[in-house]
Design an enzyme around this catalytic site. Structure first.
Site, mmCIF file in Angstrom:
data_model
loop_
_atom_site.group_PDB
_atom_site.id
_atom_site.type_symbol
_atom_site.label_atom_id
_atom_site.label_comp_id
_atom_site.label_asym_id
_atom_site.label_seq_id
_atom_site.Cartn_x
_atom_site.Cartn_y
_atom_site.Cartn_z
ATOM 1 N N ARG A 60 -9.051 1.414 -4.583
ATOM 2 C CA ARG A 60 -8.219 2.424 -3.236
ATOM 3 C C ARG A 60 -8.756 3.162 -3.949
ATOM 4 O O ARG A 60 -8.175 4.664 -4.802
ATOM 5 C CB ARG A 60 -6.285 1.950 -4.646
ATOM 6 C CG ARG A 60 -6.096 0.683 -3.791
ATOM 7 C CD ARG A 60 -5.621 0.745 -2.786
ATOM 8 N NE ARG A 60 -4.778 0.115 -2.140
ATOM 9 C CZ ARG A 60 -5.601 -1.253 -1.672
ATOM 10 N NH1 ARG A 60 -6.357 -1.828 -2.172
ATOM 11 N NH2 ARG A 60 -4.396 -2.230 -1.556
ATOM 12 N N SER A 104 2.638 -0.621 -1.231
ATOM 13 C CA SER A 104 2.332 -0.411 -2.013
ATOM 14 C C SER A 104 2.695 1.237 -2.813
ATOM 15 O O SER A 104 1.717 1.815 -2.192
ATOM 16 C CB SER A 104 1.465 -0.558 -3.067
ATOM 17 O OG SER A 104 1.176 -2.754 -2.422
ATOM 18 N N GLU A 132 0.035 4.966 -5.699
ATOM 19 C CA GLU A 132 -1.232 4.599 -4.844
ATOM 20 C C GLU A 132 -1.022 5.463 -4.061
ATOM 21 O O GLU A 132 -1.635 6.455 -3.462
ATOM 22 C CB GLU A 132 -1.376 3.513 -4.128
ATOM 23 C CG GLU A 132 -2.567 2.642 -3.837
ATOM 24 C CD GLU A 132 -2.094 2.371 -2.597
ATOM 25 O OE1 GLU A 132 -1.377 2.911 -1.762
ATOM 26 O OE2 GLU A 132 -2.984 0.910 -2.222
#
Ligand code: FAD
Ligand code: EPU
Length: 338
Positions: free
Chosen positions: A163, A237, A333
């Site tokens: 990520r 998420s 995130e």
């Protein structure tokens, strides 16, 4: 080119947060973009918008919001094993995945149904179901915001991680991604080992494995777990899965035998943040219109009129309680804007 003022950004973020942009414009070509950059007030970096599926507006944007709508899917060349395809940053990711599957170009099937546009795929090296974009990434072109020069980035230049990429760190807000060239496989290497893919394929009665079948299996699993942003606002998420050392993991396992973790890079163990959050009692909790999803605790949701600040405050309380209970610091995130 149309430059709009005081525009609501609610239709442009999958969280469905109300925030306003002082100036808003769309660009469909590099020359349009260069024109817009001349127009904008010097100094203030514009915010570049893709599909709006990985952002949380915590207030109004007082400067420029530029929506990247550069299109085009061009087959550049092929060699024995691969086909190289250049895609405009404004193309929808799932449409491109379908484009590949219909031509039997393999490599992106496990990344089916991730919302958003092509230009954002390298931003956080999108990943799901045992695949990451870096595996099919060839290069990208990006425009430097300071002087409008166009630069090419190789896979190494992008410094991809879990990520992560150079565009979220060193070059944050410095480049606008214009196109991404992917390297697709002519012969598929099926990847069905992750999570429930195998089980889902069995349930579907698949006898002859294909990338189309894998894509459908991934879509089925995703639909069963993740809220559809068209129905309930969310950005996937909200936190990353945190990595800890294996010795620290062993200590935690003694205190919390059910803790969920997977082998990560080197000595690291990647913990399931959803499990940590659920254990802190947040799963299904609703505060006003801000909530923690009832089926997937890692996803924060907007039931209707939550403000970005309310979602952010909820995320902060979740982060603090996980830290207190497990001594593990979660990292957001989702990109926080403003
Ligand atoms: P945006 O939200 O518009 O932008 C994200 C960031 O990238 C912003 O900082 C923006 O400024 C920047 N940006 C966007 N385009 C450009 C550009 N052309 N140049 C420079 N900067 C740019 N992600 C995963 O990795 N895996 C998943 O499985 C996954 N599942 C999801 C499921 C749901 C239901 C949702 C809502 C989201 C999910 N996501 C997932 C997150 C999200 O879909 C991805 O991160 C996606 O790549 C974001 O694309 P976007 O175009 O919507 O980006
Ligand atoms: N879990 C719980 N409770 C929950 C949620 C999860 O206990 O409420 C535990 C379960 O044990 C489950 C495990 O966590 O088996 C993993 O859950 P899941 O398979 O749903 O995956 P995840 O780790 O929560 C990650 C990505 C997703 C990606 C999926 C599939 C991150 C931050 N998230 O989720 O990406 O789609 O794996 O590969 O890495 C996104 O980035 O927006 C996103 C949705």
């Amino acid at each position: 080119m149309l430059i709009q003022e005081n525009i609501s950004l609610r239709p442009f973020n999958t969280m469905g947060i109300e925030a306003r942009a002082r100036y808003f414009a769309r660009f469909g070509s590099v020359s349009d973009l260069q024109e817009l950059l001349k127009e904008r007030i010097k100094g203030a970096s514009p915010f570049i918008l893709g599909g709006g599926s990985n952002i949380l507006f915590t207030g109004d944007v007082n400067g420029w919001v530029l929506k990247n709508e550069i299109g085009g899917i061009d087959e550049l060349y092929e060699d024995k094993n691969h086909i190289y395809v250049k895609v405009g940053a404004g193309e929808n990711w799932q449409s491109f995945v379908e484009h590949c599957i219909s031509r039997n170009w393999a490599g992106v099937e496990n990344l089916s149904l991730i919302p958003g546009n092509v230009g954002a795929t390298p931003m956080q090296n999108i990943g799901a179901y045992g695949a990451e974009i870096k595996e099919v990434f060839q290069e990208l072109e990006a425009l430097h915001l300071e002087d409008s020069t166009i630069h090419t980035f190789s896979v190494n230049d992008c410094e991809f991680g879990y990520r992560e990429s150079v565009f979220k760190r060193k070059y944050k807000d410095r480049f606008i991604i214009l196109s991404v060239t992917y390297r697709l496989n002519k012969t598929p290497q099926f990847n069905t080992s992750y999570g429930a893919i195998g089980q889902e394929l069995e349930g579907m009665g698949v006898k002859d494995l294909s990338i189309a079948a894998i894509s459908q299996a991934v879509i089925n699993i995703r639909r069963s777990k993740l809220p559809d942003p068209a129905v309930i606002g969310n950005a996937g998420s909200f936190f990353k899965n945190p990595s800890i050392s294996s010795s620290r993991n062993k200590q935690l396992q003694q205190r919390f035998p059910g803790i969920v973790g997977y082998p990560g890079a080197g000595d690291l163990v990647k913990l399931a943040a959803g499990w940590l959050i659920e254990q802190c009692g947040w799963k299904g909790v609703r505060r006003g219109d801000a909530g923690c999803h009832a089926k997937q605790a890692l996803v924060l949701v907007n039931y209707g009129n939550a403000s970005g600040k309310e979602i952010y405050d909820l995320s902060e309380d979740i982060l603090q309680s996980v830290k207190q209970k497990f001594g593990v610091e979660l990292e957001r995130e989702v990109n926080i804007v403003v």
